[in-house]
Design a protein around this motif. Structure first.
Motif, PDB file in Angstrom:
ATOM      1  N   GLY A  40      41.201  42.747 -18.355  1.00  0.00           N
ATOM      2  CA  GLY A  40      42.630  43.023 -18.411  1.00  0.00           C
ATOM      3  C   GLY A  40      43.317  42.806 -17.078  1.00  0.00           C
ATOM      4  O   GLY A  40      42.858  42.031 -16.224  1.00  0.00           O
ATOM      5  N   LEU A  41      44.416  43.507 -16.885  1.00  0.00           N
ATOM      6  CA  LEU A  41      45.190  43.395 -15.649  1.00  0.00           C
ATOM      7  C   LEU A  41      44.529  44.257 -14.581  1.00  0.00           C
ATOM      8  O   LEU A  41      44.360  45.467 -14.759  1.00  0.00           O
ATOM      9  CB  LEU A  41      46.629  43.850 -15.877  1.00  0.00           C
ATOM     10  CG  LEU A  41      47.609  43.653 -14.717  1.00  0.00           C
ATOM     11  CD1 LEU A  41      47.714  42.183 -14.341  1.00  0.00           C
ATOM     12  CD2 LEU A  41      48.975  44.221 -15.071  1.00  0.00           C
ATOM     13  N   GLN A  42      44.138  43.639 -13.471  1.00  0.00           N
ATOM     14  CA  GLN A  42      43.379  44.337 -12.451  1.00  0.00           C
ATOM     15  C   GLN A  42      44.173  44.500 -11.164  1.00  0.00           C
ATOM     16  O   GLN A  42      45.040  43.692 -10.842  1.00  0.00           O
ATOM     17  CB  GLN A  42      42.089  43.556 -12.127  1.00  0.00           C
ATOM     18  CG  GLN A  42      41.156  43.374 -13.303  1.00  0.00           C
ATOM     19  CD  GLN A  42      39.887  42.667 -12.892  1.00  0.00           C
ATOM     20  OE1 GLN A  42      38.954  43.284 -12.389  1.00  0.00           O
ATOM     21  NE2 GLN A  42      39.851  41.362 -13.095  1.00  0.00           N
ATOM     22  N   ALA A  43      43.851  45.569 -10.438  1.00  0.00           N
ATOM     23  CA  ALA A  43      44.396  45.802  -9.101  1.00  0.00           C
ATOM     24  C   ALA A  43      43.242  45.739  -8.105  1.00  0.00           C
ATOM     25  O   ALA A  43      42.115  46.146  -8.414  1.00  0.00           O
ATOM     26  CB  ALA A  43      45.085  47.159  -9.032  1.00  0.00           C
ATOM     27  N   PHE A  44      43.515  45.216  -6.900  1.00  0.00           N
ATOM     28  CA  PHE A  44      42.478  45.056  -5.890  1.00  0.00           C
ATOM     29  C   PHE A  44      42.879  45.804  -4.623  1.00  0.00           C
ATOM     30  O   PHE A  44      43.537  45.252  -3.740  1.00  0.00           O
ATOM     31  CB  PHE A  44      42.253  43.567  -5.584  1.00  0.00           C
ATOM     32  CG  PHE A  44      41.845  42.767  -6.792  1.00  0.00           C
ATOM     33  CD1 PHE A  44      40.538  42.804  -7.240  1.00  0.00           C
ATOM     34  CD2 PHE A  44      42.768  41.998  -7.483  1.00  0.00           C
ATOM     35  CE1 PHE A  44      40.152  42.075  -8.361  1.00  0.00           C
ATOM     36  CE2 PHE A  44      42.394  41.271  -8.593  1.00  0.00           C
ATOM     37  CZ  PHE A  44      41.082  41.318  -9.037  1.00  0.00           C
ATOM     38  N   PRO A  45      42.497  47.089  -4.511  1.00  0.00           N
ATOM     39  CA  PRO A  45      42.837  47.875  -3.315  1.00  0.00           C
ATOM     40  C   PRO A  45      42.171  47.289  -2.073  1.00  0.00           C
ATOM     41  O   PRO A  45      41.040  46.801  -2.144  1.00  0.00           O
ATOM     42  CB  PRO A  45      42.284  49.268  -3.635  1.00  0.00           C
ATOM     43  CG  PRO A  45      42.021  49.273  -5.099  1.00  0.00           C
ATOM     44  CD  PRO A  45      41.755  47.867  -5.496  1.00  0.00           C
ATOM     45  N   PRO A  46      42.820  47.335  -0.921  1.00  0.00           N
ATOM     46  CA  PRO A  46      42.240  46.750   0.301  1.00  0.00           C
ATOM     47  C   PRO A  46      40.886  47.326   0.668  1.00  0.00           C
ATOM     48  O   PRO A  46      39.999  46.618   1.142  1.00  0.00           O
ATOM     49  CB  PRO A  46      43.287  47.057   1.369  1.00  0.00           C
ATOM     50  CG  PRO A  46      44.555  47.231   0.616  1.00  0.00           C
ATOM     51  CD  PRO A  46      44.191  47.818  -0.705  1.00  0.00           C
ATOM     52  N   GLY A  47      40.672  48.628   0.445  1.00  0.00           N
ATOM     53  CA  GLY A  47      39.407  49.245   0.817  1.00  0.00           C
ATOM     54  C   GLY A  47      38.386  49.261  -0.287  1.00  0.00           C
ATOM     55  O   GLY A  47      37.326  49.888  -0.152  1.00  0.00           O
ATOM     56  N   GLY A  48      38.670  48.611  -1.394  1.00  0.00           N
ATOM     57  CA  GLY A  48      37.769  48.632  -2.526  1.00  0.00           C
ATOM     58  C   GLY A  48      38.108  49.755  -3.485  1.00  0.00           C
ATOM     59  O   GLY A  48      38.907  50.649  -3.174  1.00  0.00           O
ATOM     60  N   GLU A  49      37.533  49.712  -4.685  1.00  0.00           N
ATOM     61  CA  GLU A  49      37.809  50.723  -5.688  1.00  0.00           C
ATOM     62  C   GLU A  49      37.183  52.063  -5.302  1.00  0.00           C
ATOM     63  O   GLU A  49      36.211  52.131  -4.548  1.00  0.00           O
ATOM     64  CB  GLU A  49      37.278  50.264  -7.047  1.00  0.00           C
ATOM     65  CG  GLU A  49      37.959  48.991  -7.542  1.00  0.00           C
ATOM     66  CD  GLU A  49      37.439  48.541  -8.891  1.00  0.00           C
ATOM     67  OE1 GLU A  49      36.445  49.154  -9.356  1.00  0.00           O
ATOM     68  OE2 GLU A  49      38.006  47.611  -9.475  1.00  0.00           O
ATOM     69  N   ALA A  50      37.742  53.141  -5.858  1.00  0.00           N
ATOM     70  CA  ALA A  50      37.340  54.490  -5.454  1.00  0.00           C
ATOM     71  C   ALA A  50      35.885  54.791  -5.793  1.00  0.00           C
ATOM     72  O   ALA A  50      35.216  55.563  -5.093  1.00  0.00           O
ATOM     73  CB  ALA A  50      38.254  55.518  -6.114  1.00  0.00           C
ATOM     74  N   GLN A  51      35.361  54.178  -6.867  1.00  0.00           N
ATOM     75  CA  GLN A  51      33.980  54.492  -7.257  1.00  0.00           C
ATOM     76  C   GLN A  51      32.953  53.762  -6.413  1.00  0.00           C
ATOM     77  O   GLN A  51      31.750  54.001  -6.569  1.00  0.00           O
ATOM     78  CB  GLN A  51      33.749  54.173  -8.734  1.00  0.00           C
ATOM     79  CG  GLN A  51      33.804  52.702  -9.080  1.00  0.00           C
ATOM     80  CD  GLN A  51      35.177  52.296  -9.590  1.00  0.00           C
ATOM     81  OE1 GLN A  51      36.176  52.903  -9.181  1.00  0.00           O
ATOM     82  NE2 GLN A  51      35.232  51.327 -10.481  1.00  0.00           N
ATOM     83  N   ASN A  52      33.379  52.861  -5.523  1.00  0.00           N
ATOM     84  CA  ASN A  52      32.452  52.123  -4.674  1.00  0.00           C
ATOM     85  C   ASN A  52      32.409  52.716  -3.275  1.00  0.00           C
ATOM     86  O   ASN A  52      33.365  53.365  -2.815  1.00  0.00           O
ATOM     87  CB  ASN A  52      32.860  50.652  -4.567  1.00  0.00           C
ATOM     88  CG  ASN A  52      32.741  49.932  -5.897  1.00  0.00           C
ATOM     89  OD1 ASN A  52      31.940  50.319  -6.749  1.00  0.00           O
ATOM     90  ND2 ASN A  52      33.536  48.886  -6.077  1.00  0.00           N
ATOM     91  N   ALA A  53      31.317  52.482  -2.578  1.00  0.00           N
ATOM     92  CA  ALA A  53      31.199  52.926  -1.192  1.00  0.00           C
ATOM     93  C   ALA A  53      32.104  52.091  -0.293  1.00  0.00           C
ATOM     94  O   ALA A  53      32.631  51.045  -0.695  1.00  0.00           O
ATOM     95  CB  ALA A  53      29.746  52.814  -0.744  1.00  0.00           C
ATOM     96  N   SER A  54      32.300  52.540   0.930  1.00  0.00           N
ATOM     97  CA  SER A  54      33.132  51.806   1.880  1.00  0.00           C
ATOM     98  C   SER A  54      32.497  50.460   2.203  1.00  0.00           C
ATOM     99  O   SER A  54      31.290  50.268   2.057  1.00  0.00           O
ATOM    100  CB  SER A  54      33.302  52.623   3.161  1.00  0.00           C
ATOM    101  OG  SER A  54      32.039  52.918   3.730  1.00  0.00           O
ATOM    102  N   LEU A  55      33.341  49.541   2.687  1.00  0.00           N
ATOM    103  CA  LEU A  55      32.897  48.170   2.889  1.00  0.00           C
ATOM    104  C   LEU A  55      32.318  47.960   4.279  1.00  0.00           C
ATOM    105  O   LEU A  55      32.724  48.599   5.254  1.00  0.00           O
ATOM    106  CB  LEU A  55      34.063  47.203   2.673  1.00  0.00           C
ATOM    107  CG  LEU A  55      34.783  47.266   1.318  1.00  0.00           C
ATOM    108  CD1 LEU A  55      35.877  46.221   1.260  1.00  0.00           C
ATOM    109  CD2 LEU A  55      33.796  47.079   0.181  1.00  0.00           C
ATOM    110  N   HIS A  56      31.373  47.035   4.369  1.00  0.00           N
ATOM    111  CA  HIS A  56      30.857  46.595   5.662  1.00  0.00           C
ATOM    112  C   HIS A  56      31.907  45.747   6.381  1.00  0.00           C
ATOM    113  O   HIS A  56      32.728  45.064   5.758  1.00  0.00           O
ATOM    114  CB  HIS A  56      29.596  45.737   5.464  1.00  0.00           C
ATOM    115  CG  HIS A  56      28.336  46.521   5.289  1.00  0.00           C
ATOM    116  ND1 HIS A  56      27.748  47.235   6.302  1.00  0.00           N
ATOM    117  CD2 HIS A  56      27.548  46.694   4.201  1.00  0.00           C
ATOM    118  CE1 HIS A  56      26.647  47.810   5.857  1.00  0.00           C
ATOM    119  NE2 HIS A  56      26.498  47.504   4.573  1.00  0.00           N
ATOM    120  N   GLY A  57      31.854  45.734   7.688  1.00  0.00           N
ATOM    121  CA  GLY A  57      32.619  44.778   8.476  1.00  0.00           C
ATOM    122  C   GLY A  57      34.101  45.062   8.547  1.00  0.00           C
ATOM    123  O   GLY A  57      34.582  46.179   8.310  1.00  0.00           O
TER     124      GLY A  57
END
Length: 752
Positions: free
Chosen positions: A291-308
């Motif tokens: 469906g229609l998706q949103a892409f938060p800059p820090g990733g979705e809430a259910q995922n861990a924080s991003l590397h780099g």
């Protein structure tokens, strides 16, 4: 013993030992079989929807009203039909389905029915709902299934026939075509949100922008992602091939969370899927269940924080958007190339069902055979125009073109390998090239046996090219073994380049390929595919094979190999040590047809294992040297070479005492018997084997059929065996002054 030709499976554990092709005389192979003539006509079908300026369907057009061109060249329309699905009077209840079992939700057999019942699909709307659960999240599964249930309840029409197929760990036909709403709803309700099987995309080696998992490194799953995309596309291709049994237009609503290609690695599977859809007259309507998706800059809430630094410089959002677009691009290609429409970035899934009903309400089917005979696999553009000046502002809807088929010369390396793999998995084998095969086994130890396989191809079947007094050809070979018909335990893939002296006249002979596997005792299914690489013709051979557990046999004996030639052994030392037919730098070439000529020698090789030892203090009985005579009767008068007694000798401690000889029978009459051979010690102590190698000239035998019997007695244990085979001895061909002796080609292909 020659193997019998059958149909079924494959073979793969693994130690394969490979030899070169060996030319053998043409009379030593069976006569070439009669061949069937295949005539194919590539009919291209084009579905055309005609609308007037107000969007209304035009239903009164004739064949002569259309002009169709391919790449700018006018084509003759050979078939014409009009499908009017809106004529509900012709679309009554239809309980009969493709396989004759309407509504059998367990497995209707759409993909695997060997004898399907052809339904009358004229003026029916055929929709197949394909749920690709592999890699879907639970909420995505729920959204897709709920939208399908809502359509069936509220919008399904009497003319609609629905089929349901799902893909998770395996692909299942959950419901064959039917117009029974209750059966469709019941099958949809059985789908569970837990059916997603984790085939989502993996990382590609770099931790930058990846979620923190606590792992010490980031795996590179590029090859896995390529496999996942191919798996989805091959599933679509398989469905399309089954739908080709129905001539009317079919629509596949493909519920998917996207297909991400890995560069050009998945192009072959994508092209195969679209080509199969065009051939089967299928349009694909992909629906992105995300469906229609949103892409938060820090990733979705259910995922861990991003590397780099990706979360801080915008690359994380860019990568997410780019990945989403890539996963939708393949779906868009499937829709565009098959005349369907893709539905992305919307939480309202009802549009795909409305579009399918709209596109298949009333349409014309134009069929033509292309005037361009080239099988180059290129995309060919189609254009349809209407010769009706009385109708203004006509809008015609049809697909923009199709990919032409490709012959062998236009296949790239990847496609050629895929062709071999597909043929290995095919249930109906190709027989354009005659292939004969034989097998034999020798024990390595109690749990490992060498299974030798010999393939024979008539030289007349191979299109050799001549260069510098050499006959050249290239042969591709692929083989597989299944244990108990299911588990792959051995695999063989080889390319053999033949470069033989023209004086060998290989076209008038046969070529033989020898290979082998090391396996445990048991039941196996063996299948080999052979392809000559000049025209791409293929042949296959398959059979069931049993390797006995000799621990349960009174006399533990190998196969008996009959041959009429020896060649210098080739290959590395490891291969030679494992190959039981290699002795003293000479390799015995099995004669699988058991056809010989008078000017040849009959070579026999066989082994006896675990022969009983002489008991301590025991003596050799006076009749030992004549044990065969005592068991078989007096053979002294049987032709030349009656059994003669060996000199008496005191046996060594723990000595064995195995006796053997060969005899030829015609009917009940014994016409020849060789001298008796006595073995008092193990020839191969590491394998506890007594090896017998016998050389019998055939010039004294008259041409005709014989029964060759091998007599073996383990005198210390009192066990014996008398295996026998029919053989044919033919008159020796007249000598030709210019002929040269037959020899194996120099060199050896790289084996596994």
């Amino acid at each position: 013993m020659p193997l019998k030709r059958q149909i079924a499976g494959a073979f793969a554990a693994f130690l394969a030992i490979t030899n070169v092709f060996v030319p053998i005389r043409a009379q030593d192979a069976p006569q070439q079989p009669q061949y069937r003539m295949h005539v194919t006509s590539e009919l291209v079908l084009v579905n055309v929807v005609a609308r007037d300026r107000h969007g209304n369907l035009i239903r009164d057009l004739k064949k002569g009203d259309f002009t169709l061109s391919e790449d700018g060249k006018k084509q003759e329309i050979s078939t014409f039909d009009f499908e009017n699905v809106d004529a509900l009077a012709t679309a009554g209840a239809a309980e009969a389905t493709v396989n004759g079992a309407a509504g059998n939700a367990a497995n209707a057999g759409l993909l695997h029915s060997s004898n399907p019942v052809q339904i009358d699909a004229r003026d029916r709307r055929l929709m197949l709902l394909f749920f690709d659960f592999s890699g879907m999240e639970p909420e995505e599964i729920d959204r897709g299934v709920d939208s399908a249930i809502k359509f069936i309840k509220d919008k399904m029409l009497p003319a609609d026939m629905i089929a349901l197929v799902s893909l998770s760990t395996n692909m299942h036909v959950d419901l064959d075509f039917t117009d029974d709403k209750k059966k469709v709803l019941s099958t949809l309700a059985a789908y569970s949100s837990s059916q997603g099987q984790g085939y989502d995309l993996g990382a590609e080696g770099s931790s930058e922008g990846q979620a923190e998992t606590g792992g010490s490194f980031t795996p590179d799953d590029t090859d896995y992602n390529t496999f996942t995309a191919d798996r989805k596309l091959l599933a679509l291709q398989s469905i399309m091939q089954s739908l080709g049994k129905i001539s009317q237009k079919k629509s596949i609503i493909y519920f998917s969370n996207g297909i991400t290609q890995s560069g050009v690695d998945n192009q072959s599977a994508l092209r195969a899927a679209t080509a199969a859809a065009v051939k089967a007259n299928v349009s694909i309507y992909p629906l992105d269940v995300r469906g229609l998706q949103a892409f938060p800059p820090g990733g979705e809430a259910q995922n861990a924080s991003l590397h780099g630094q990706s979360a801080y410089n915008g690359n994380a959002v860019f990568n997410d958007l780019n990945g989403n677009a890539n996963s939708q691009e393949t779906l868009s290609t499937l829709a565009d190339d098959t005349g369907g429409k893709a539905f992305f970035d919307s939480n309202d899934f009802s549009g795909v069902f409305a579009q399918v009903q709209k596109d298949t309400s009333a349409y014309y089917v134009l069929g033509f055979t292309s005037s361009n005979p080239a099988k180059d696999g290129r995309f060919r553009h189609l254009k349809v125009t209407l010769n009706r000046p009385d109708i203004k502002d006509i809008k015609l809807e049809y697909r923009s073109g199709y990919y032409a088929g490709r012959d062998f010369q236009h296949l790239n390396r990847t496609d050629r390998e895929q062709q071999l793999d597909d043929e290995l998995d095919a249930q109906l084998p190709q027989t354009d090239v005659a292939v004969y095969a034989g097998a034999h086994y020798f024990r390595q130890d109690d749990t490992h046996y060498y299974l030798g396989v010999s393939l024979v191809i008539p030289g007349s079947q191979i299109p050799f090219t001549q260069a510098k007094d050499k006959d050249n050809a290239t042969i591709d070979i692929i083989g597989e073994v299944l244990a108990n018909g299911k588990l792959p335990v051995g695999h063989q893939r080889d390319t053999v380049k033949l470069a033989l002296d023209s004086t060998q006249q290989v076209r008038r002979k046969n070529v033989q390929y020898n290979t082998g596997f090391v396996l445990a005792p048991g039941e196996y299914h063996l299948k080999f595919i052979v392809r000559e690489n000049q025209t791409g013709r293929m042949g296959s051979f398959e059979t069931d094979i049993t390797i006995p557990d000799l621990r349960k046999a009174p006399l533990r004996m190998s196969s008996v190999v009959l041959a009429n030639q020896r060649v210098p052994a080739s290959g590395n030392s490891t291969k030679k040590s494992l190959h039981p037919l290699v002795q003293n730098q000479q390799e015995l070439v099995p004669n699988i047809t058991h056809v010989f000529t008078q000017d040849q020698h009959l070579y026999l090789q066989y082994e006896v294992y675990d022969a009983a030892h002489q008991r301590k203090g025991g003596t050799v009985a006076a009749s030992n040297n004549n044990a065969l005579d005592a068991l078989l009767g007096d053979a002294g008068a049987a032709g030349n070479g009656g059994a003669t007694a060996a000199p008496q000798a005191k046996p060594a401690k723990d000595a064995v005492h195995v006796l053997t000889n060969i005899e030829f029978l015609q009917g009940n009459a014994k016409v020849y018997e060789s001298k008796q051979i006595v073995a008092n010690e193990l020839t191969a102590p590491d394998r506890k084997a007594v090896i017998f190698q016998i050389d019998l000239p055939l010039q004294s035998l008259k041409p005709g059929f014989y029964t060759c019997q091998v007599n073996v007695i383990d005198d210390n244990a009192g066990n014996f065996a008398f295996p026998r085979w029919p053989i044919l001895v033919k008159e020796a061909p007249p000598p030709t002054p210019a002929s040269s002796p037959t020899a194996a080609p120099s060199g050896s292909p790289s084996g596994h």
